[in-house]
Motif scaffolding. Structure first.
Motif, mmCIF file in Angstrom:
data_model
loop_
_atom_site.group_PDB
_atom_site.id
_atom_site.type_symbol
_atom_site.label_atom_id
_atom_site.label_comp_id
_atom_site.label_asym_id
_atom_site.label_seq_id
_atom_site.Cartn_x
_atom_site.Cartn_y
_atom_site.Cartn_z
ATOM 1 N N VAL A 15 6.622 -1.529 -4.799
ATOM 2 C CA VAL A 15 6.375 -0.926 -3.484
ATOM 3 C C VAL A 15 4.951 -0.371 -3.407
ATOM 4 C CG1 VAL A 15 7.018 0.982 -1.971
ATOM 5 C CG2 VAL A 15 8.789 -0.436 -2.995
ATOM 6 N N LEU A 16 4.517 0.276 -4.482
ATOM 7 C CA LEU A 16 3.143 0.778 -4.507
ATOM 8 C C LEU A 16 2.137 -0.356 -4.423
ATOM 9 C CD1 LEU A 16 3.390 3.609 -7.207
ATOM 10 C CD2 LEU A 16 3.138 3.867 -4.733
ATOM 11 N N THR A 17 2.458 -1.481 -5.038
ATOM 12 C CA THR A 17 1.572 -2.643 -4.952
ATOM 13 C C THR A 17 1.429 -3.122 -3.513
ATOM 14 O OG1 THR A 17 2.188 -3.350 -7.184
ATOM 15 C CG2 THR A 17 1.214 -5.010 -5.736
ATOM 16 N N GLY A 18 2.565 -3.188 -2.794
ATOM 17 C CA GLY A 18 2.514 -3.603 -1.406
ATOM 18 C C GLY A 18 1.738 -2.649 -0.520
ATOM 19 N N LEU A 19 1.774 -1.354 -0.843
ATOM 20 C CA LEU A 19 1.026 -0.374 -0.062
ATOM 21 C C LEU A 19 -0.459 -0.378 -0.411
ATOM 22 C CD1 LEU A 19 3.507 2.654 -0.182
ATOM 23 C CD2 LEU A 19 3.093 1.097 1.730
ATOM 24 N N LEU A 20 -0.771 -0.597 -1.682
ATOM 25 C CA LEU A 20 -2.173 -0.544 -2.100
ATOM 26 C C LEU A 20 -2.943 -1.810 -1.733
ATOM 27 C CD1 LEU A 20 -1.983 1.110 -5.651
ATOM 28 C CD2 LEU A 20 -2.739 2.131 -3.507
ATOM 29 N N ALA A 21 -2.266 -2.940 -1.617
ATOM 30 C CA ALA A 21 -2.967 -4.198 -1.336
ATOM 31 C C ALA A 21 -3.765 -4.131 -0.030
ATOM 32 C CB ALA A 21 -1.966 -5.358 -1.320
ATOM 33 N N PRO A 22 -3.178 -3.728 1.104
ATOM 34 C CA PRO A 22 -4.003 -3.649 2.320
ATOM 35 C C PRO A 22 -5.063 -2.558 2.257
ATOM 36 C CG PRO A 22 -1.812 -2.757 2.729
ATOM 37 C CD PRO A 22 -1.772 -3.399 1.380
ATOM 38 N N CYS A 23 -4.754 -1.434 1.599
ATOM 39 C CA CYS A 23 -5.749 -0.357 1.473
ATOM 40 C C CYS A 23 -6.941 -0.822 0.645
ATOM 41 C CB CYS A 23 -5.107 0.876 0.855
ATOM 42 S SG CYS A 23 -3.797 1.616 1.847
ATOM 43 N N ALA A 24 -6.667 -1.553 -0.434
ATOM 44 C CA ALA A 24 -7.748 -2.071 -1.273
ATOM 45 C C ALA A 24 -8.590 -3.084 -0.506
ATOM 46 C CB ALA A 24 -7.158 -2.712 -2.529
ATOM 47 N N THR A 25 -7.935 -3.920 0.291
ATOM 48 C CA THR A 25 -8.669 -4.900 1.096
ATOM 49 C C THR A 25 -9.559 -4.209 2.118
ATOM 50 O OG1 THR A 25 -6.829 -6.454 0.834
ATOM 51 C CG2 THR A 25 -8.416 -6.903 2.587
ATOM 52 N N LEU A 26 -9.032 -3.174 2.764
ATOM 53 C CA LEU A 26 -9.818 -2.438 3.754
ATOM 54 C C LEU A 26 -11.023 -1.757 3.114
ATOM 55 C CD1 LEU A 26 -10.161 -1.330 6.619
ATOM 56 C CD2 LEU A 26 -8.601 0.527 6.004
ATOM 57 N N ALA A 27 -10.823 -1.126 1.947
ATOM 58 C CA ALA A 27 -11.929 -0.446 1.282
ATOM 59 C C ALA A 27 -12.992 -1.440 0.822
ATOM 60 C CB ALA A 27 -11.396 0.357 0.089
ATOM 61 N N GLY A 28 -12.554 -2.558 0.265
ATOM 62 C CA GLY A 28 -13.519 -3.573 -0.168
ATOM 63 C C GLY A 28 -14.302 -4.151 0.990
ATOM 64 N N TRP A 29 -13.613 -4.380 2.115
ATOM 65 C CA TRP A 29 -14.322 -4.899 3.288
ATOM 66 C C TRP A 29 -15.338 -3.888 3.801
ATOM 67 C CZ3 TRP A 29 -13.834 -2.418 8.079
ATOM 68 C CH2 TRP A 29 -14.490 -3.056 9.144
ATOM 69 N N ALA A 30 -14.973 -2.613 3.840
ATOM 70 C CA ALA A 30 -15.877 -1.591 4.369
ATOM 71 C C ALA A 30 -17.137 -1.454 3.519
ATOM 72 C CB ALA A 30 -15.157 -0.248 4.449
ATOM 73 N N MET A 31 -17.001 -1.574 2.200
ATOM 74 C CA MET A 31 -18.147 -1.376 1.314
ATOM 75 C C MET A 31 -19.018 -2.623 1.192
ATOM 76 S SD MET A 31 -18.068 1.733 0.636
ATOM 77 C CE MET A 31 -19.472 1.661 -0.468
ATOM 78 N N HIS A 32 -18.437 -3.797 1.355
ATOM 79 C CA HIS A 32 -19.207 -5.032 1.170
ATOM 80 C C HIS A 32 -19.451 -5.777 2.479
ATOM 81 C CE1 HIS A 32 -18.795 -4.558 -3.148
ATOM 82 N NE2 HIS A 32 -17.497 -4.397 -2.993
ATOM 83 N N GLY A 33 -19.015 -5.213 3.588
ATOM 84 C CA GLY A 33 -19.260 -5.830 4.879
ATOM 85 C C GLY A 33 -20.144 -4.974 5.751
ATOM 86 N N PRO A 34 -19.558 -4.090 6.572
ATOM 87 C CA PRO A 34 -20.378 -3.237 7.456
ATOM 88 C C PRO A 34 -21.331 -2.314 6.712
ATOM 89 C CG PRO A 34 -18.083 -3.238 8.156
ATOM 90 C CD PRO A 34 -18.124 -3.926 6.825
ATOM 91 N N ALA A 35 -21.025 -1.975 5.451
ATOM 92 C CA ALA A 35 -21.901 -1.064 4.707
ATOM 93 C C ALA A 35 -23.108 -1.767 4.101
ATOM 94 C CB ALA A 35 -21.111 -0.347 3.603
ATOM 95 N N ASP A 36 -23.213 -3.066 4.277
ATOM 96 C CA ASP A 36 -24.365 -3.824 3.780
ATOM 97 C C ASP A 36 -25.248 -4.186 4.967
ATOM 98 O OD1 ASP A 36 -25.615 -6.709 3.146
ATOM 99 O OD2 ASP A 36 -25.393 -5.591 1.274
#
Length: 305
Positions: A15-36
């Motif tokens: 269950v924690l894996t299912g919750l962390l997967a979208p959060c991890a995707t959002l954080a990675g996108w924010a740091m390597h997309g709009p933050a660049d």
């Protein structure tokens, strides 16, 4: 009792894996997309050809220059002049100079905001930029048809992009994202591996992990849609409406793609696990055992008379 404990621990980790997967995707996108800065400028560059963005930019530029023209002529701007300034601004948005100014303005604003978010020394101060180069390009364009446009002053005025309160809040969020972009994906992978390893029925655990990942991706895609409505609704002034929607869609395109990739990956893993369990491990039918051959009767030997 021990298998139940293993099953409960496995369920919690999955269950924690299912919750962390979208959060991890959002954080990675924010740091390597709009933050660049480079990726951001490349993403919003095609918007200079979007009709809604051009109209919003033309209205903003036209209103600003109508006020400047009024100051230069020391009198109110009549309807004819205001209409001409607006048409000239719209004409300018279709030139190569506007594309260059669009890229330059976005690069300047983004680099300034990013520098403020990374520098703790700017705490408590607003984020401002000087867009005088863009103003100068518009003035030169107007001067091609209106000689007195050369007299329009190019003012180096600090335009506030973020207030001090907004900048401080974003700075704290940027720090959290910086940490989360590294640890959340790692934690999601570790939880998935451990949850499957400790499960009493590992194949079911793999299926559950795939379904949880797919649901997390679907929730992320839904969050992008809801975020678009909230963002467009909260933006005031000339940047609201279709123009803001176009900018939002351009910035979140990779996030939407990543969300649907999560859905596809999760469903693929779950389906593959279920199919291999359903059809891949069926016990093979053994051929019926052949009846053992009866030994031949013993030969009788004749004895003497």
């Amino acid at each position: 009792m021990f298998p139940r404990l293993r099953g409960a621990l496995s369920a919690v980790l999955i269950v924690l894996t299912g919750l962390l997967a979208p959060c991890a995707t959002l954080a990675g996108w924010a740091m390597h997309g709009p933050a660049d800065t480079g990726r951001y400028v490349a993403t919003v560059a095609p918007l200079a050809d979007d009709p809604d963005v051009r109209d919003a930019a033309a209205d903003t530029l036209g209103s600003g220059f109508a006020g400047i023209v009024g100051e230069v002529t020391a009198g109110p701007v009549n309807g004819t002049v205001r209409l001409f300034v607006r048409d000239a601004a719209r004409s300018f948005t279709r030139t190569e100079a506007f594309h260059e100014g669009w890229d330059a303005a976005n690069r300047t604003v983004h680099a300034t905001v990013l520098r403020a978010l990374r520098d703790d020394a700017t705490a408590g101060r607003p984020v401002t930029v000087d867009l005088a180069p863009v103003t100068e390009r518009v003035r030169d364009r107007l001067a091609e048809e209106v000689p007195f446009a050369r007299r329009i002053p190019v003012r180096h005025t600090a335009v506030t992009v973020l207030t001090a309160h907004q900048a401080d809040r974003l700075r704290e969020g940027y720090r959290v994202l910086d940490v989360a972009a590294f640890w959340l994906p790692l934690a999601a992978v570790v939880f998935a591996v451990v949850g499957i390893a400790v499960a009493a029925r590992r194949r079911r655990a793999v299926t559950a992990a795939g379904i949880g990942t797919a649901l997390g991706g679907a929730l992320l895609a839904l969050a992008v849609v809801v975020g678009r409505r909230l963002t467009v609704a909260e933006l005031p002034g000339p940047v609201d409406g279709p123009a803001a929607g176009a900018v939002y869609d351009a910035l979140t395109e990779t996030l939407r793609t990543a969300a649907w990739l999560l859905v596809g990956l999760g469903l693929t893993v779950a389906l593959a696990s279920w199919l291999t369990g359903r059809y891949g491990l069926l016990p093979r039918r053994r051929p019926p055992a052949q009846p053992a051959a009866e030994p031949p009767p013993p030969r009788r030997t004749r004895t003497g008379p």
